[in-house]
Motif scaffolding. Structure first.
Motif, short mmCIF file in Angstrom:
data_model
loop_
_atom_site.label_atom_id
_atom_site.label_comp_id
_atom_site.label_asym_id
_atom_site.label_seq_id
_atom_site.Cartn_x
_atom_site.Cartn_y
_atom_site.Cartn_z
N THR A 51 0.81 -1.22 0.00
CA THR A 51 0.00 0.00 0.00
C THR A 51 0.84 1.27 0.00
OG1 THR A 51 -0.15 0.06 2.42
CG2 THR A 51 -1.83 -1.22 1.24
N ARG A 52 2.14 1.16 0.00
CA ARG A 52 2.99 2.34 0.07
C ARG A 52 4.14 2.24 -0.92
NH1 ARG A 52 3.74 0.30 6.08
NH2 ARG A 52 5.23 -1.40 5.79
N LYS A 53 4.73 3.36 -1.21
CA LYS A 53 5.89 3.36 -2.10
C LYS A 53 7.12 2.94 -1.31
CE LYS A 53 8.70 6.15 -5.19
NZ LYS A 53 8.92 7.45 -5.83
N GLY A 54 7.71 1.84 -1.70
CA GLY A 54 8.87 1.33 -0.98
C GLY A 54 8.56 -0.01 -0.36
N LEU A 55 9.59 -0.80 -0.16
CA LEU A 55 9.43 -2.16 0.34
C LEU A 55 9.69 -2.29 1.83
CD1 LEU A 55 11.17 -3.99 -2.61
CD2 LEU A 55 8.77 -4.17 -1.98
N TYR A 56 9.67 -1.20 2.55
CA TYR A 56 9.95 -1.28 3.97
C TYR A 56 8.80 -1.98 4.71
CZ TYR A 56 7.30 3.16 3.83
OH TYR A 56 6.36 4.14 3.60
N GLY A 57 9.18 -2.69 5.78
CA GLY A 57 8.19 -3.42 6.55
C GLY A 57 8.85 -4.00 7.79
N SER A 58 8.05 -4.58 8.69
CA SER A 58 8.60 -5.16 9.91
C SER A 58 7.87 -6.46 10.23
CB SER A 58 8.47 -4.19 11.08
OG SER A 58 7.12 -3.98 11.43
N TYR A 59 8.56 -7.33 10.97
CA TYR A 59 8.01 -8.65 11.30
C TYR A 59 8.45 -9.03 12.70
CZ TYR A 59 7.57 -8.78 6.22
OH TYR A 59 7.27 -8.48 4.92
N LEU A 60 7.57 -9.68 13.45
CA LEU A 60 7.91 -10.28 14.73
C LEU A 60 8.00 -11.79 14.52
CD1 LEU A 60 5.68 -8.33 17.29
CD2 LEU A 60 8.18 -8.34 17.18
N LEU A 61 9.14 -12.37 14.84
CA LEU A 61 9.36 -13.79 14.64
C LEU A 61 9.62 -14.46 15.98
CD1 LEU A 61 11.78 -13.60 11.56
CD2 LEU A 61 9.28 -13.72 11.56
N GLY A 62 9.02 -15.62 16.20
CA GLY A 62 9.20 -16.33 17.45
C GLY A 62 7.96 -16.28 18.31
#
Length: 305
Positions: A51-62
């Motif tokens: 939904t935005r320009k750019g591939l930035y993102g975040s994830y919580l793993l575990g």
């Protein structure tokens, strides 16, 4: 790999129309190109990254208290060399929010551009000093953040001392291309070892095709992070970070290369000879071409008369 692991990435390079050279034009970077890349990563259709320009993102793993946060910033999609701008206002605001939320024992921040390196031949954050200082300041507010980077066509591990303790950067690049693709093997290795100094390196760089692995060990009172570079022969580089004691320590000793002046002089001489030969060849071709043109014009004029 695709069946057993989640595929994450934070940058579009030239192959997908990204701004590879820090130029001021991003005409090739479109939402269609971004969607194509996210499709390749099997990113969910309802992902905020679409939904935005750019591939930035975040994830919580575990799970539970054994979680890590992965923050991916995109220094390519809004890179503007002329304005010395890397992330853009919207991405900066998003990053500030992400660094303040979801506290975890370990945070990995992925960036397409190397953050700590000062190597001369590659694109890097240090070319945009104000943006780099801003990023380092923001990172310092989140304990136990480890930088993950690529783009440099080699693998290395660097460290920088900060007021909050050492900041580590793990670079792994590339799986399909390295500097051996466009310059001779010996010259590439010599350049990286003796000319392109790495002031923050804590291990000797590895320049053959490679990929990196990260293992978090949760046994004990504090977690430990194992960083490894794997090549065709197995594990090529290995480093262990004891997260629990990082804040009380300084960076480990730097990897020091003993410069060999005689070899540097030989390299400079060889480069000079090559440049002279190229100049001579260009001059010879130019003179020969000029002579042919003059002869042709005179021959044509003679026949017309």
């Amino acid at each position: 790999v695709s069946r057993g692991a989640r595929n994450l990435s934070s940058g579009i390079n030239a192959e997908y129309g990204g701004v590879n050279d820090g130029g001021i034009s991003d005409d090739l970077y479109t939402s269609a190109v971004q969607d194509m890349f996210l499709d390749f990563l099997d990113e969910a259709e309802d992902s905020p990254r679409r939904t935005r320009k750019g591939l930035y993102g975040s994830y919580l793993l575990g799970e539970g208290d054994k979680k890590v946060k992965v923050i991916l910033i995109d220094p390519r999609s809004q890179l503007n060399k002329a304005k010395q701008s890397v992330l853009g206002a919207e991405q900066w605001a998003w990053l500030d929010k992400e660094l303040k939320s979801d506290p975890t024992s370990i945070t990995f921040l992925g960036t397409g551009l190397p953050l700590l390196t000062e190597r001369t031949y590659m694109d890097k954050w240090i070319l945009y000093p104000l943006e780099r200082e801003r990023l380092l300041s923001m990172i310092s507010r989140r304990p136990n953040t480890i930088i993950l980077s690529g783009d440099s066509h080699l693998a290395e591990m660097q460290c920088a001392n900060t007021t909050k303790g050492p900041l580590f950067e793990f670079t792994s690049s590339g799986m399909t291309h390295n500097c051996l693709d466009w310059i001779p093997d010996a010259l590439c290795r010599y350049y990286l070892k003796y000319i392109s100094d790495c002031n923050g390196c804590i291990v000797e760089p590895y320049i053959d095709l490679n990929f990196g692995t990260i293992t978090v060990l949760w046994e004990g009172s504090t977690p430990r992070v194992v960083l490894e570079v794997r090549g065709t022969s197995g594990v090529e580089l290995h480093y262990l970070i004891d997260v629990g004691s990082v804040a009380d320590k300084h960076c480990p000793p730097k990897h020091i290369v003993e410069h060999q002046i005689i070899w540097q002089l030989c390299a400079v001489t060889m480069v000079t000879i090559v440049i002279v030969l190229i100049f001579y060849l260009i001059s010879f071709i130019s003179v020969a071409l000029y002579a042919r043109i003059v002869i042709y014009l005179r021959f044509t004029k003679y026949h017309r008369e």
